[in-house]
Design a protein around this motif. Structure first.
Motif, PDB file in Angstrom:
ATOM      1  N   VAL A 175       0.833  -1.205   0.000  1.00 49.96           N
ATOM      2  CA  VAL A 175       0.000   0.000   0.000  1.00 49.96           C
ATOM      3  C   VAL A 175       0.870   1.258   0.000  1.00 49.96           C
ATOM      4  CG1 VAL A 175      -1.720   1.310   1.299  1.00 49.96           C
ATOM      5  CG2 VAL A 175      -1.924  -1.176   1.119  1.00 49.96           C
ATOM      6  N   ASN A 176       1.901   1.263   0.819  1.00 51.17           N
ATOM      7  CA  ASN A 176       2.775   2.442   0.890  1.00 51.17           C
ATOM      8  C   ASN A 176       3.487   2.688  -0.435  1.00 51.17           C
ATOM      9  OD1 ASN A 176       2.162   3.032   3.578  1.00 51.17           O
ATOM     10  ND2 ASN A 176       3.745   1.665   4.360  1.00 51.17           N
ATOM     11  N   LEU A 177       3.967   1.614  -1.065  1.00 50.31           N
ATOM     12  CA  LEU A 177       4.662   1.765  -2.336  1.00 50.31           C
ATOM     13  C   LEU A 177       3.696   2.228  -3.422  1.00 50.31           C
ATOM     14  CD1 LEU A 177       7.208   1.495  -4.024  1.00 50.31           C
ATOM     15  CD2 LEU A 177       6.682  -0.944  -4.317  1.00 50.31           C
ATOM     16  N   VAL A 200      -4.799   0.403 -12.294  1.00 50.12           N
ATOM     17  CA  VAL A 200      -3.930  -0.085 -13.379  1.00 50.12           C
ATOM     18  C   VAL A 200      -2.796  -0.930 -12.808  1.00 50.12           C
ATOM     19  CG1 VAL A 200      -2.226   0.648 -15.101  1.00 50.12           C
ATOM     20  CG2 VAL A 200      -4.484   1.710 -15.043  1.00 50.12           C
ATOM     21  N   ILE A 201      -2.220  -0.503 -11.703  1.00 48.57           N
ATOM     22  CA  ILE A 201      -1.155  -1.282 -11.065  1.00 48.57           C
ATOM     23  C   ILE A 201      -1.683  -2.660 -10.665  1.00 48.57           C
ATOM     24  CG2 ILE A 201       0.402  -1.401  -9.086  1.00 48.57           C
ATOM     25  CD1 ILE A 201       0.463   1.684  -9.124  1.00 48.57           C
ATOM     26  N   ILE A 202      -2.862  -2.676 -10.056  1.00 48.75           N
ATOM     27  CA  ILE A 202      -3.467  -3.937  -9.623  1.00 48.75           C
ATOM     28  C   ILE A 202      -3.796  -4.816 -10.828  1.00 48.75           C
ATOM     29  CG2 ILE A 202      -5.496  -4.942  -8.492  1.00 48.75           C
ATOM     30  CD1 ILE A 202      -5.526  -2.402  -6.718  1.00 48.75           C
ATOM     31  N   ASN A 203      -4.319  -4.203 -11.884  1.00 43.60           N
ATOM     32  CA  ASN A 203      -4.666  -4.969 -13.082  1.00 43.60           C
ATOM     33  C   ASN A 203      -3.434  -5.612 -13.708  1.00 43.60           C
ATOM     34  OD1 ASN A 203      -7.290  -4.134 -12.721  1.00 43.60           O
ATOM     35  ND2 ASN A 203      -7.200  -2.506 -14.238  1.00 43.60           N
ATOM     36  N   ARG A 204      -2.316  -4.921 -13.641  1.00 39.04           N
ATOM     37  CA  ARG A 204      -1.081  -5.501 -14.187  1.00 39.04           C
ATOM     38  C   ARG A 204      -0.625  -6.707 -13.366  1.00 39.04           C
ATOM     39  NH1 ARG A 204       2.984  -0.765 -16.504  1.00 39.04           N
ATOM     40  NH2 ARG A 204       1.443   0.247 -17.852  1.00 39.04           N
ATOM     41  N   VAL A 205      -0.733  -6.605 -12.055  1.00 45.93           N
ATOM     42  CA  VAL A 205      -0.360  -7.746 -11.210  1.00 45.93           C
ATOM     43  C   VAL A 205      -1.198  -8.972 -11.576  1.00 45.93           C
ATOM     44  CG1 VAL A 205      -0.320  -8.630  -8.847  1.00 45.93           C
ATOM     45  CG2 VAL A 205       0.440  -6.305  -9.313  1.00 45.93           C
ATOM     46  N   ALA A 206      -2.467  -8.746 -11.895  1.00 49.60           N
ATOM     47  CA  ALA A 206      -3.375  -9.847 -12.213  1.00 49.60           C
ATOM     48  C   ALA A 206      -3.176 -10.383 -13.622  1.00 49.60           C
ATOM     49  CB  ALA A 206      -4.826  -9.379 -12.043  1.00 49.60           C
ATOM     50  N   ASN A 213       3.589  -9.249  -8.688  1.00 48.16           N
ATOM     51  CA  ASN A 213       3.533  -8.594  -7.383  1.00 48.16           C
ATOM     52  C   ASN A 213       3.674  -7.085  -7.574  1.00 48.16           C
ATOM     53  OD1 ASN A 213       6.534  -7.762  -6.792  1.00 48.16           O
ATOM     54  ND2 ASN A 213       6.643  -9.874  -7.541  1.00 48.16           N
ATOM     55  N   ILE A 214       3.231  -6.340  -6.575  1.00 47.33           N
ATOM     56  CA  ILE A 214       3.143  -4.879  -6.667  1.00 47.33           C
ATOM     57  C   ILE A 214       4.505  -4.250  -6.945  1.00 47.33           C
ATOM     58  CG2 ILE A 214       2.598  -2.763  -5.397  1.00 47.33           C
ATOM     59  CD1 ILE A 214       0.118  -4.305  -6.178  1.00 47.33           C
ATOM     60  N   SER A 215       5.513  -4.629  -6.190  1.00 44.60           N
ATOM     61  CA  SER A 215       6.821  -4.009  -6.317  1.00 44.60           C
ATOM     62  C   SER A 215       7.413  -4.204  -7.713  1.00 44.60           C
ATOM     63  CB  SER A 215       7.772  -4.587  -5.260  1.00 44.60           C
ATOM     64  OG  SER A 215       9.057  -4.021  -5.386  1.00 44.60           O
ATOM     65  N   ASP A 216       7.364  -5.438  -8.217  1.00 44.67           N
ATOM     66  CA  ASP A 216       7.963  -5.708  -9.526  1.00 44.67           C
ATOM     67  C   ASP A 216       7.200  -5.009 -10.651  1.00 44.67           C
ATOM     68  OD1 ASP A 216       9.894  -7.187  -8.324  1.00 44.67           O
ATOM     69  OD2 ASP A 216       9.133  -9.149  -8.943  1.00 44.67           O
ATOM     70  N   PHE A 219       8.327  -1.261 -10.465  1.00 39.45           N
ATOM     71  CA  PHE A 219       9.723  -1.029 -10.835  1.00 39.45           C
ATOM     72  C   PHE A 219      10.130  -1.746 -12.124  1.00 39.45           C
ATOM     73  CE2 PHE A 219       9.869  -0.089  -6.229  1.00 39.45           C
ATOM     74  CZ  PHE A 219      10.377   1.203  -6.313  1.00 39.45           C
ATOM     75  N   GLN A 220       9.151  -2.264 -12.853  1.00 42.55           N
ATOM     76  CA  GLN A 220       9.472  -2.840 -14.159  1.00 42.55           C
ATOM     77  C   GLN A 220      10.077  -1.740 -15.044  1.00 42.55           C
ATOM     78  OE1 GLN A 220       6.105  -4.407 -16.383  1.00 42.55           O
ATOM     79  NE2 GLN A 220       7.399  -5.963 -17.339  1.00 42.55           N
ATOM     80  N   PRO A 221      11.218  -1.990 -15.654  1.00 42.48           N
ATOM     81  CA  PRO A 221      11.899  -0.933 -16.426  1.00 42.48           C
ATOM     82  C   PRO A 221      10.987  -0.255 -17.444  1.00 42.48           C
ATOM     83  CG  PRO A 221      13.330  -2.845 -16.205  1.00 42.48           C
ATOM     84  CD  PRO A 221      11.987  -3.252 -15.652  1.00 42.48           C
ATOM     85  N   GLY A 222      10.935   1.060 -17.370  1.00 42.58           N
ATOM     86  CA  GLY A 222      10.173   1.847 -18.325  1.00 42.58           C
ATOM     87  C   GLY A 222       8.679   1.878 -18.093  1.00 42.58           C
ATOM     88  N   ALA A 223       8.213   1.267 -17.002  1.00 43.19           N
ATOM     89  CA  ALA A 223       6.766   1.148 -16.803  1.00 43.19           C
ATOM     90  C   ALA A 223       6.130   2.457 -16.343  1.00 43.19           C
ATOM     91  CB  ALA A 223       6.463   0.040 -15.797  1.00 43.19           C
ATOM     92  N   PHE A 224       6.773   3.183 -15.421  1.00 41.51           N
ATOM     93  CA  PHE A 224       6.169   4.376 -14.852  1.00 41.51           C
ATOM     94  C   PHE A 224       7.162   5.536 -14.856  1.00 41.51           C
ATOM     95  CE2 PHE A 224       3.740   0.878 -13.023  1.00 41.51           C
ATOM     96  CZ  PHE A 224       2.436   1.294 -13.294  1.00 41.51           C
ATOM     97  N   THR A 225       6.686   6.680 -15.307  1.00 38.10           N
ATOM     98  CA  THR A 225       7.531   7.876 -15.385  1.00 38.10           C
ATOM     99  C   THR A 225       8.042   8.282 -14.015  1.00 38.10           C
ATOM    100  OG1 THR A 225       6.258   8.638 -17.293  1.00 38.10           O
ATOM    101  CG2 THR A 225       7.597  10.272 -16.152  1.00 38.10           C
ATOM    102  N   ALA A 226       7.209   8.125 -12.979  1.00 34.13           N
ATOM    103  CA  ALA A 226       7.607   8.551 -11.631  1.00 34.13           C
ATOM    104  C   ALA A 226       8.820   7.785 -11.126  1.00 34.13           C
ATOM    105  CB  ALA A 226       6.439   8.389 -10.667  1.00 34.13           C
ATOM    106  N   VAL A 227       8.994   6.547 -11.575  1.00 26.69           N
ATOM    107  CA  VAL A 227      10.166   5.773 -11.194  1.00 26.69           C
ATOM    108  C   VAL A 227      11.391   6.309 -11.925  1.00 26.69           C
ATOM    109  CG1 VAL A 227      11.257   3.499 -11.234  1.00 26.69           C
ATOM    110  CG2 VAL A 227       8.833   3.712 -10.653  1.00 26.69           C
ATOM    111  N   ALA A 228      11.211   6.592 -13.218  1.00 30.17           N
ATOM    112  CA  ALA A 228      12.336   7.060 -14.037  1.00 30.17           C
ATOM    113  C   ALA A 228      12.858   8.419 -13.579  1.00 30.17           C
ATOM    114  CB  ALA A 228      11.917   7.125 -15.507  1.00 30.17           C
ATOM    115  N   ASP A 229      11.950   9.318 -13.178  1.00 31.96           N
ATOM    116  CA  ASP A 229      12.412  10.668 -12.814  1.00 31.96           C
ATOM    117  C   ASP A 229      12.544  10.885 -11.299  1.00 31.96           C
ATOM    118  OD1 ASP A 229       9.800  11.042 -11.884  1.00 31.96           O
ATOM    119  OD2 ASP A 229       9.184  12.269 -13.581  1.00 31.96           O
ATOM    120  N   GLY A 230      12.309   9.822 -10.540  1.00 36.63           N
ATOM    121  CA  GLY A 230      12.519   9.895  -9.098  1.00 36.63           C
ATOM    122  C   GLY A 230      11.361  10.437  -8.295  1.00 36.63           C
ATOM    123  N   GLN A 231      10.266  10.831  -8.941  1.00 31.61           N
ATOM    124  CA  GLN A 231       9.145  11.405  -8.193  1.00 31.61           C
ATOM    125  C   GLN A 231       8.415  10.369  -7.331  1.00 31.61           C
ATOM    126  OE1 GLN A 231       6.729  14.601  -9.978  1.00 31.61           O
ATOM    127  NE2 GLN A 231       7.812  14.169 -11.904  1.00 31.61           N
TER     128      GLN A 231
END
Length: 287
Positions: A175-177, A200-206, A213-216, A219-231
């Protein structure tokens, strides 16, 4: 020759799967549970008595903590996946012949008790080892809304959900992540849009095409802009947290989307090729 080999391999696999399903059906009948479930595969989005029995059997064995309501949402989905994992079954979140056979052997089902309490609008549980007369809590305030049908989606974060009372299959760290990701991706969007991003995150896990799983997923490469730019490491507000809680409790305003993008900033030609479901705020949601 390679094509012929693949066709033969596919044919063998189909025959094997068909025989396995037939064997499971025969075993289910021999186990005295011919009327336990219908013959259909039960999956997310289904409703009706098959789902009621599925939820009751999962709750009997302490895998399902939610309400028995006959609506196969994410709470039921995660409970079923955990059951399958614990019993060495294929973990797909669907109740096919083998899963139903194992459920039938691992639990009991008092159909009359469960359906009667649904009809009467009672709040009840169905845990194995607890006397049934202790599991009917009280009369629901609005019996007409407590039967086996679907319920209305939560309204703008007003569901009575807390991080200490999570659906089966989710952890506080999940939940926190997710809240970090949703805040980084969609702060400033309308609330329903933030719930949709969570979904959308939950749908991808399914979905078997994504990590399970939520974390993977996040953090899947290129999946979310917020991961790439650190936000993603910004501190999320309570709105993002409520949006995540609404999503994991079954509200999906994205209608099953696996992708979303902002048409004003998107640079990928590929994302425009995805079948579009609808637009919420600045985001277009896609299959």
């Amino acid at each position: 020759m390679r094509t012929q080999g693949r066709i033969k391999s596919l044919r063998k696999r189909l025959i094997r799967d068909f025989c396995t399903a037939i064997l499971a059906s025969v075993l289910l009948f021999q186990a005295g549970a011919a009327d336990a479930f219908s013959n259909r595969v039960i999956m997310r989005g289904d409703t009706g008595e098959d789902v009621v029995e599925l939820q009751a059997r999962l709750q009997y064995s302490s895998f399902y903590k939610g309400k028995i309501d006959g609506a196969f949402g994410y709470g039921t989905y995660w409970a079923l996946r955990n059951f399958q994992y614990q019993f060495g079954l294929p973990v797909d979140g669907m109740a096919g012949s083998l899963t139903k056979l194992k459920l039938t052997k691992a639990s009991q089902y008092d159909r009359e008790f469960v359906l009667r309490n649904l009809r009467e609008g009672n709040e009840f549980t169905y845990y194995g080892g607890v006397p049934l007369n202790q599991q009917v809590k009280k009369k629901a305030k609005n019996p007409s809304s407590s039967g086996g049908g679907t319920s209305k989606p939560p309204q703008q974060g007003k569901g009575n959900y807390t991080i200490d009372n999570l659906p089966q299959g989710y952890s506080k760290s999940d939940v926190n992540l997710m809240a970090n990701a949703v805040y980084g991706e969609s702060r400033g969007e309308p609330y329903i849009g933030q719930v949709a991003v969570s979904a959308v995150i939950i749908n991808r896990v399914a979905d078997p095409r994504f990590p399970n799983n939520i974390s993977d997923v996040i953090f899947q490469p290129g999946a979310f802009t917020a991961v790439a730019d650190g936000q993603i490491w910004l501190t999320p507000n309570d709105v993002a947290k409520r949006a995540v809680m609404d999503a994991i409790n079954g509200w999906d305003p994205s209608n099953g989307a696996l992708y979303y993008f902002n048409p004003e900033t998107a640079t990928s030609a590929w994302i425009w090729s995805r079948p579009q479901i609808g637009k919420i705020g600045k985001h277009i949601f896609c299959k």
